[in-house]
Design a protein around this motif. Structure first.
Motif, PDB file in Angstrom:
ATOM      1  N   GLY A 119     -68.977 -15.735 -35.340  1.00  0.00           N
ATOM      2  CA  GLY A 119     -68.139 -15.238 -36.470  1.00  0.00           C
ATOM      3  C   GLY A 119     -66.969 -15.668 -36.979  1.00  0.00           C
ATOM      4  N   THR A 176     -70.907 -21.828 -39.019  1.00  0.00           N
ATOM      5  CA  THR A 176     -71.705 -22.177 -40.277  1.00  0.00           C
ATOM      6  C   THR A 176     -70.824 -22.626 -41.537  1.00  0.00           C
ATOM      7  OG1 THR A 176     -73.025 -20.419 -39.171  1.00  0.00           O
ATOM      8  CG2 THR A 176     -73.565 -21.232 -41.372  1.00  0.00           C
ATOM      9  N   HIS A 222     -60.405 -13.726 -48.567  1.00  0.00           N
ATOM     10  CA  HIS A 222     -61.321 -12.936 -48.971  1.00  0.00           C
ATOM     11  C   HIS A 222     -60.695 -11.751 -49.989  1.00  0.00           C
ATOM     12  CE1 HIS A 222     -64.532 -14.327 -46.512  1.00  0.00           C
ATOM     13  NE2 HIS A 222     -63.693 -14.451 -45.414  1.00  0.00           N
ATOM     14  N   ARG A 262     -63.588 -10.146 -42.842  1.00  0.00           N
ATOM     15  CA  ARG A 262     -64.338 -10.068 -44.166  1.00  0.00           C
ATOM     16  C   ARG A 262     -64.715  -8.686 -44.241  1.00  0.00           C
ATOM     17  NH1 ARG A 262     -69.754 -11.285 -45.585  1.00  0.00           N
ATOM     18  NH2 ARG A 262     -69.973 -11.491 -47.741  1.00  0.00           N
TER      19      ARG A 262
HETATM   20  P1  ATP Z   1     -72.550 -17.241 -35.643  1.00  0.00           P
HETATM   21  O1  ATP Z   1     -72.243 -17.957 -34.384  1.00  0.00           O
HETATM   22  O2  ATP Z   1     -72.519 -15.875 -35.453  1.00  0.00           O
HETATM   23  O3  ATP Z   1     -73.626 -17.916 -36.558  1.00  0.00           O
HETATM   24  P2  ATP Z   1     -70.166 -18.533 -37.135  1.00  0.00           P
HETATM   25  O4  ATP Z   1     -69.223 -18.979 -36.256  1.00  0.00           O
HETATM   26  O5  ATP Z   1     -71.364 -19.398 -37.660  1.00  0.00           O
HETATM   27  O6  ATP Z   1     -71.050 -17.122 -36.614  1.00  0.00           O
HETATM   28  P3  ATP Z   1     -69.822 -17.850 -40.003  1.00  0.00           P
HETATM   29  O7  ATP Z   1     -71.225 -17.620 -40.216  1.00  0.00           O
HETATM   30  O8  ATP Z   1     -69.318 -19.183 -40.424  1.00  0.00           O
HETATM   31  O9  ATP Z   1     -69.725 -17.693 -38.150  1.00  0.00           O
HETATM   32  O10 ATP Z   1     -69.043 -16.942 -40.468  1.00  0.00           O
HETATM   33  C1  ATP Z   1     -69.393 -15.471 -40.705  1.00  0.00           C
HETATM   34  C2  ATP Z   1     -68.762 -14.933 -42.203  1.00  0.00           C
HETATM   35  O11 ATP Z   1     -67.227 -14.670 -41.433  1.00  0.00           O
HETATM   36  C3  ATP Z   1     -68.439 -15.972 -43.061  1.00  0.00           C
HETATM   37  O12 ATP Z   1     -69.480 -15.824 -44.140  1.00  0.00           O
HETATM   38  C4  ATP Z   1     -67.115 -15.725 -43.693  1.00  0.00           C
HETATM   39  O13 ATP Z   1     -67.184 -14.774 -44.700  1.00  0.00           O
HETATM   40  C5  ATP Z   1     -66.366 -14.988 -42.323  1.00  0.00           C
HETATM   41  N1  ATP Z   1     -65.395 -16.262 -41.736  1.00  0.00           N
HETATM   42  C6  ATP Z   1     -65.613 -16.426 -40.479  1.00  0.00           C
HETATM   43  N2  ATP Z   1     -64.505 -17.417 -40.104  1.00  0.00           N
HETATM   44  C7  ATP Z   1     -63.757 -17.643 -41.161  1.00  0.00           C
HETATM   45  C8  ATP Z   1     -62.631 -18.402 -41.717  1.00  0.00           C
HETATM   46  N3  ATP Z   1     -62.028 -19.107 -40.752  1.00  0.00           N
HETATM   47  N4  ATP Z   1     -62.335 -18.202 -43.024  1.00  0.00           N
HETATM   48  C9  ATP Z   1     -62.898 -17.488 -43.790  1.00  0.00           C
HETATM   49  N5  ATP Z   1     -63.777 -16.711 -43.824  1.00  0.00           N
HETATM   50  C10 ATP Z   1     -64.499 -16.752 -42.436  1.00  0.00           C
END
Ligand code: ATP
Length: 404
Positions: free
Chosen positions: A174, A178, A313, A341
């Motif tokens: 999170g 991604t 957000h 978020r």
């Molecule tokens: P996972 O390991 O669970 O796949 P991840 O690190 O890939 O998590 P993301 O899917 O990129 O996390 O982030 C999840 C959601 O959290 C995003 O859709 C976004 O809305 C929000 N988010 C996370 N980090 C940020 C950031 N640095 N800026 C803005 N929004 C963020």
């Protein structure tokens, strides 16, 4: 008398003409019936002919036979009919085997694998670095490691340096891994193809290696492209021993992934980004130079980044004057981007329930309380509201829960 003869002649003539006409009609009818008979015979042949078995070529042996994976399950060593061009039998080609499954009798048209077409393929994601709060160092690294080589390969050739082939993003869930990968694809005008490591293990049982090959084939077809492998630990964890067939299958999937990476040109137009929450369990083979040789840590946001994430957000929200991002960031120590978020969405719901179109600081405070409490006690809702109102979406590992 001669008059009578004439009328008999005429009668016969007319009769012959009628018979000839009839003959022609019957002749035409016979031809039509023959055609119909041929059609029905072909139809019966089709109905009686045994079905062929679909298979995919895995490799061609030096003796001309081929190893295929049949749609019925097992891998088979099969003969190749003499009329099949052996040059067309490359790994991944779809073929038909005769009914006994002993010989390739036909090369089937190549179609996109339904598994692959079900993957998330975004021609051009609409996310930029501006939509990601904080992570400045990570954005710079990705810019140099992926965006620049894709958009200005000449620069690297001139300087004589090789960009990394793959980048591994690691860190808690999170926090934007991604999002970063999607933004990189969008900024380098590349197709974004997302595959999830655990799906190779659970969903594509027995097909992992083939799907990896198909994914890269698709990536080359849609180049420039970025293949994003989420949860890579599911296929690239250190193995203690590979006893079971499931473990051997995972091993084969990983070997195929490494083979794809090894065969790649670092300045080509396909790039790989992988992500994991568990870098500690990764097989060192995956981190060797020429593979995922650039590791980028994506940490939970610090206070400054949290302010930015709140700002991002709430961009489309009407906020009351008392909303103070700095204070919100202070109150959310330890929250991930996904948590923030969720807090913003929750605050919106608090305003909605009070029939307001403007979101106030009090809404945010209530939302923080709710989301952060749930973060500490992920299943709090069950006791709080009763069984029916268990959250619809629950991010993994106790991260924020979103009521949509
Ligand atoms: P996972 O390991 O669970 O796949 P991840 O690190 O890939 O998590 P993301 O899917 O990129 O996390 O982030 C999840 C959601 O959290 C995003 O859709 C976004 O809305 C929000 N988010 C996370 N980090 C940020 C950031 N640095 N800026 C803005 N929004 C963020």
């Amino acid at each position: 008398m001669p008059e009578q003869d004439n009328s008999i002649d005429e009668m016969y003539r007319q009769y012959i003409i009628r018979l000839e006409r009839k003959l022609r009609e019957l002749e035409a009818e016979r031809m039509e019936l023959r055609r119909e008979l041929r059609r029905y015979k072909m139809e019966v042949d089709k109905l009686l002919s045994p079905p062929l078995i679909e298979a995919v070529v895995l490799s061609v042996l030096p003796d001309g036979r081929a190893v295929v994976k049949s749609s019925t399950g097992p891998n088979l060593v099969v003969n190749v009919s003499s009329y099949i061009d052996p040059n067309k039998l490359t790994p991944g080609t779809f073929v038909a085997l005769n009914q006994r499954g002993s010989t390739i009798v036909e090369i089937l048209p190549q179609y996109e694998d339904p598994y692959v077409s079900a993957m998330e393929v975004v021609e051009r994601p609409r996310i930029s670095f501006d939509d990601i709060g904080g992570l400045e160092e990570q954005k710079r690294e990705l810019y140099e490691a992926i965006i620049l080589p894709l958009t200005k390969p000449g620069l690297f050739k001139e300087l004589g340096i090789e960009p990394p082939k793959g980048v591994l993003l690691y860190g808690p869930p999170g926090c934007g891994k991604t999002m970063l990968a999607k933004a990189v694809a969008s900024m380098s005008k590349a197709t974004f193809i997302r595959v999830v490591g655990s799906e190779f293990v659970h969903k594509y049982i027995g097909e992992g290696a083939r799907i990896v090959r198909e994914v890269f084939r698709l990536a080359r077809k849609k180049a420039p492209s970025i293949v994003f492998i989420d949860e890579i630990d599911a296929i690239a964890a250190k193995r203690i021993d590979i006893g079971t067939s499931g473990e051997r299958e995972v091993q084969r999937t990983l070997m195929q992934l490494l083979a794809e990476l090894d065969g790649f040109d670092p300045l080509g137009d396909v790039k790989v980004i992988a992500a994991t929450n568990r870098i500690d369990i990764l097989d060192p083979a995956i981190l060797r130079p020429g593979r995922f040789d650039r590791l980028v840590y994506v940490p939970p946001p610090n206070e400054k980044a949290r302010i930015e994430i709140f700002r991002i957000h709430t961009r489309r929200m009407r906020l009351a004057d008392d909303v103070d991002f700095t204070q919100l960031a202070r109150l959310t120590e330890g929250a991930t981007g996904a948590d923030i978020r969720a807090i913003v969405i929750e605050a919106g719901y608090f305003a909605l329930r009070s029939n307001r179109k403007i979101v106030t600081m009090a809404d945010f405070l209530a939302a923080i309380d709710k989301v952060m409490k749930r973060r500490r006690r992920p299943y709090a809702d069950v006791t709080e509201y009763g069984e029916e109102q268990v959250p619809v979406t629950r991010r993994n590992e106790g991260a924020a829960v979103m009521h949509m």
